[in-house]
Structures are given as C-alpha cells and as structure tokens.
Design an enzyme around this catalytic site. Structure first.
Site: not given
Length: 669
Positions: A40, A113
């Site tokens: 992506y 993250k």
C-alpha cells in the site's frame, strides 16, 4: 506494479488514485486489508512521486495530502476538538536526523507506533462521554457502544474533572488473533491489524465479544480542555523514550525495533515527536500531518511473492502438513523461501493455487505463512493444490481429521515418522545432543542403524568413521554428545517422546505434580492426569493411550538398560512448601524480563530455566506487567517499557541478585 515511463502519466495517476482510494475505503470503512502495508505504501509513494513531477495532473479526488480515510462515514459522527492527523514517514536514519535538526535544541519523545486503529476517548467530568474513530481527521465515527463490548479494559470513569480526551490505538493482540483463527477456521482474520479495524465495523459487537474477538487500547497522549496532560491512571500506554538529540532518538528507534518480535501486539514503526506540548503545538501542521512528529517505518512483516510449489512432509506423530516454496522475498527482516499453508481446508477456502501471488506474513519466530492470495493477478497458468491421498513416505492411505481437514499417516512404522521422532529426541529441548545433526540422523536412519531412540546410545566412533566425510573429531564429538545426553531426566524425556497433545508445559506440570519417574507417568490413569491443573481430558487420554502401546514400553526399558536417566531431576521437582513459606515469591504473580546469569556457574541461564526456578518457588509467571503483578524480576539489558509500566502501576522491580537470594532461601537453588 512499478510505473513504466512508456505509459501515459495521467492514466497512471488516475489508476493509482482509484486504487489507493479503494484500499482506504476497504480498510477504514470495512476493516479489510487486501494488500500488505508495504505494498500500500509503495502505491501511495508512486502516486506522490508522479504528482510531484506533474502537479497539474493531480485529480480532484486525490488521496494525497489528506488523512487516510474512507470516502464517507456510514454511522453517527462527531467533530474532533483537534484534528486527528496522519504522520509523515521516514525509512532511513538520515531522514530522522534531518527531522531532529529542524528542531535543534528541543527534546524529543520516541514511542512505539502500534499497527491498529486510532481512537479518541472523551470523558466529561470523569465519566466516559464517547469514543470516536479518526474518520476523516476532522470528523470521526462514534463507536462508543461497540467498544464497551470489545475493549473490556477501557476505563468507564477516570479521576479527572473537565473535558479530558485520551488518544491512542486499538489493537488486536497476536495471541487473541491466533486463538480466534484457531477457533474459527472458516472465518479467519487476515492479520491483527485487519482484525482490529474489522471488529469495530461489526454490527453485532456483543457476538464478537462472546467469540473472544477482543481488542486492547494503548494511549499515547491526553489533554484537558485543550491543554496537554499526563495520560490518566487506568490506561495502558506505549513504550516511550525521552531523548536529547538525534543520536539518542536513533538509538531509541533501534531499541524499540529490537523488542518488536517479543511483543504480543504489532508495531510497524516508532513515532518521533517533540516532547514538550508547547513546542509541538508551535510547530503547527499542514493539511494532513503535524510538523512536530514523524513515523519511522521498520522493514515490513508482510510482502507479496509467488507460490512456486507445495510439499507434504510427514511429521513425528504422523501429521502431513502442507509446506510451500515461494520466490525469495525479504520480509520481517529476513529472506523467506519456505512458508506454511496451515491446512487443506484453509488452502481450499482461500483458493490458494500454485503460481498465485500470495501475501507472505512473518512475525517474530512464527513460521512464515500465506495470509491470502490475490486472484485478480492470475493469468490462467495457476494450478490447483491437491492434498495427497497416500503417505508420501510409506504409501499408506491417509486419514482426514478435524475441522482443518488435516491428513494423517497412521502407520507407526512409517520411515519418515520414525526419522522425525529421532530428530525430535535429539533436539535441544529434549535430549540436547548438540553434536548430532539432522543430516546424520537421516543418513543413519536410512541405513537402518537408527530405528529407535535407544539406538543412539549404541553408536560408536568406530562405526561412524565408516561413513564418508566423517572425521575422527566429528565422530568423537557425536558419541560424547550422545553420552552426555543420558542425564536428561523425566521432564525432557517426556518432551522427547513426542506424545500427541502433550506439550512442553504438560511435561513440566507432570513433574511439578509429583511424578517421580517415566514409569509412574506410564502407570497413571486418565482420571489421575485430569486432576492436574491445565491437563484436559483429551491430553490425558492421549498420554494414557501412548504409554499403553507395547513398543513404547519396550523402548522405555531399552533406554533404561543403556543408562538413560528417566527420573525427575531436582530442578524439576515441586518445591517443598514449608521451605517456601518465608519466600516473598510464594503465591506471587511475577513477570520475568532481561538476561540472567546463573550465580552457581556464572554462565548465562535461559529465560525458560529462570521461569522454571521461579515456579518451583510457588510463584505464578505472566508475560506482561499488569495491576495484578506483584514483582517484575529483571536481569541485564532490560528495556524501559516494562520497568516504566511497573513504576506507573506501583509494581516492585526485583533485580536478579535479590531474586537469587530469594530462590536460595526457598531451597530451589
């Protein structure tokens, strides 16, 4: 597919715009992630590069410069008090240095993250008001009722007046994801990230909760009435480092990355941001990203490649699982060429075919596997994967078992099974024959020299020297290694026997339950075994059936005749309860982290061995620090995440010198 300069640029920009928009709608709107994150990112990066060269060709609906979001929000919405933005990304140390140099003299904060779904949790005078997704960045979708069911740990009340907003990430733990897929083979979740997003778009969250499709929320920031504050008590937080300069920031990024495989949740990077709220606010933001933060992305754990072929090896207890070769692909920090396809049912339901483009997933020490195929990339040359009807080793007809439609060879004399059992007996967790490799076991089994486990102990150096490429040193090392393995004891012998449905944990529990010898275990009834904690009826029946086999009884006798120790070792015995009465560990819940050194020998001691000693002292071990933890037991090289969480929750941190004193007082060492 990378852009070909011969293709019309405008056409390619429009194709990429449509594809990125489609993927955003699928993930943020339907909780589906058909492409790996890295692929992506590659599409979006290609679009950004083309638009940078030809800004006049960027279409009106371009996803660039916007928060990743679905085209429209379908449920009730709420406007965020402050925009929930995406982060600019970095993939090199140089980009991190450039970011830090832009804010010279500032202090930075580096945190994990998490790879999940961003949420805003808002409280009014201490009571939960609402929970919203990031949505478009300016407007989020309300999911308050859903999270009450699927995020059971989210505080309903906090001790803080005014309007308090806590922002963080909802994730599905890897262990929850694996357990859910195992329990629902017909409706598996592609990965924990999709599992988290998909859970919050379900129409029936109560059913999801009953199916144990649960999430965890980790907070990374909070504010009260618009001013930054500490995250309120009761929230789990991500690991954080406070750094003075770029060098410390890069060290923190690598430290977080080094712990990545050991976590029970997915992280795909580290967030670097200005530590002081005032400095962060002063840095401002552009249309989609705050200028005072950047995300460093680690190497992907999921990449696309081609499925080349499928083999069906026979395991030590007769299972015949599918194993596939793929075109080499760098994923999760290593080059992967072999993957598992789980079982025939998943092959059929995912419609995997030889020649398919597949998404290869690798996380931690888990065997790489095919998450899914991409049928839209087929060209007609792909071929069906057909499970075998007969054993590839002995030719016996295979039995189909279980919901996974797994194939099993029931021939106990199957050569492949026998060889695998020999390899397992020699493995480190069992007899630990360090000088005996699988290649030699295969060769000796093929020649008929090794048929049973007891045959290892009849090998001589002279016999081995008859083989080509076997030197005197290698032959002597092999024989010495086999001789040294005779003292393995009951626990490791039970592991080495490869009893179906009996794990390493089962072997440990049998020893702690008071069984003194292999013969004692062999004489136990199913009722006796079920009475032991965490041994269920099926495992108990499997153990009884295994030891009832005449060939097993003969093999135990042969091992005894050759001097193999099959009685419980002192370190595997249950601790004397009276001796442990004065130990702080008795009845305590503990978490173990770091590297430990055995005070008796000065050598490194493995985490499983430390765990076993602590459990002998009547403590209960857990993998993560929580409010129920009594002690965090630490060795060397301990990261800040667990110690920071322990400090926040008031959990006592015990260094290894004190731990060894406690274990000595308890009579364990």
């Amino acid at each position: 597919m990378p852009f070909n300069r011969g293709v019309d640029v405008a056409k390619r920009i429009n194709e990429l715009t449509a594809e990125v928009t489609r993927l955003n709608d699928l993930y943020y709107g339907a909780g589906d992630s058909p492409l790996p994150d890295a692929d992506y990112d590659a599409l979006k990066d290609e679009l950004a590069a083309l638009v940078a060269e030809h800004p006049e060709l960027e279409p009106a609906g371009s996803p660039l410069g916007k928060v990743n979001a679905p085209a429209e929000l379908t449920g009730p919405t709420v406007r965020h008090a402050r925009p929930m933005l995406s982060l600019a990304k970095a993939t090199s140390e140089e980009q991190i240095r450039t970011f830090c140099e832009r804010f010279g003299g500032q202090v930075f904060r580096v945190s994990e993250k998490l790879d999940g779904l961003s949420l805003s949790v808002v409280y009014a005078d201490g009571t939960l008001d609402y929970v919203a997704t990031r949505g478009t960045g300016a407007v989020g979708e309300l999911v308050t009722a859903k999270v009450r069911h699927v995020i059971p740990g989210l505080p309903a009340e906090i001790d803080a007046p005014g309007r308090v907003e806590v922002r963080g990430e909802a994730v599905m733990l890897r262990s929850v994801w694996s357990a859910y897929n195992e329990a629902h083979p017909a409706r598996t979740l592609t990965n924990p990230r999709s599992g988290a997003a998909g859970t919050l778009v379900l129409k029936d969250p109560e059913a999801a909760a009953k199916a144990r499709r649960l999430l965890r929320f980790f907070a990374f920031g909070a504010d009260r009435d618009g001013a930054a504050v500490e995250v309120p008590a009761g929230f789990e937080t991500v690991a954080q480092f406070v750094c003075a300069d770029a060098a410390e920031v890069i060290d923190a990024v690598h430290a977080i990355g080094a712990r990545r495989d050991g976590l029970d949740y997915d992280i795909d990077g580290a967030v670097v941001r200005l530590h002081e709220p005032a400095a962060f606010d002063a840095a401002g933001f552009n249309s989609a990203e705050p200028r005072g933060a950047i995300a460093f992305k680690y190497p992907p754990e999921e990449k696309l490649t081609t499925l080349l072929s499928v083999e069906w090896p026979v395991g030590k207890i007769g299972r015949v699982p599918p194993r596939a070769k793929v075109a080499p692909v760098f994923v999760g920090g290593v080059t992967v060429e072999n993957i598992t396809l789980h079982n025939p049912r998943l092959i059929r339901e995912r419609d995997l075919r030889i020649g398919d483009t597949v998404a290869v997933v690798r996380r931690g020490d888990v065997i790489p596997f095919a998450g899914r195929s991409l049928p839209e990339r087929r060209d007609g040359t792909e071929t069906e994967i057909v499970p075998p009807a007969h054993c590839p080793s002995c030719g016996s007809e295979l039995e189909v078992r279980g919901t996974g439609e797994e194939r099993w060879c029931l021939n106990l004399q199957c050569p492949a099974q026998a060889t695998r059992r020999l390899m397992h007996w020699a493995s480190r967790q069992a007899a630990d024959m360090e000088g005996v490799g699988d290649t030699w076991i295969e060769k000796l089994a093929e020649d008929g020299v090794l048929r049973n486990r007891s045959d290892f102990y009849d090998l001589t150096a002279e016999q081995l020297l008859g083989y080509e490429r076997m030197g005197e040193v290698s032959a002597r090392n092999m024989v010495d290694s086999i001789a040294a393995s005779k003292g393995l004891g009951l626990r490791r012998a039970l592991i080495g026997l490869a009893i179906p449905m009996a794990s390493e944990g089962t072997a440990k529990r049998l020893c702690l339950a008071g069984y003194e010898s292999i013969e004692d275990v062999a004489a136990a009834t199913a009722e006796d075994l079920v009475a032991i904690r965490d041994i269920g009826p099926k495992a108990a029946e499997s153990i009884v059936a295994f030891f009832a086999r005449p060939e097993v009884r003969r093999e135990l006798a042969a091992l005894r005749e050759r001097g193999v120790h099959l009685d419980v070792l002192p370190e595997d015995r249950p601790v004397d309860a009276a001796a442990a009465d004065d130990s702080p560990l008795k009845g305590a819940s503990v978490v173990i982290t770091g590297a430990f050194t055995d005070p008796r020998s000065g050598a490194k001691i493995s985490r499983p061995d430390v765990t076993r000693l602590v459990e002998q002292a009547a403590a209960t071990t857990a993998s993560s620090v929580s409010a129920n933890t009594d002690y965090l037991l630490t060795g060397d090289n301990v990261g800040a995440a667990k110690t920071g969480k322990a400090e926040k929750l008031g959990v006592a941190v015990v260094e290894q010198d004190r731990l060894w004193r406690w274990l000595t007082e308890a009579g364990v060492i």
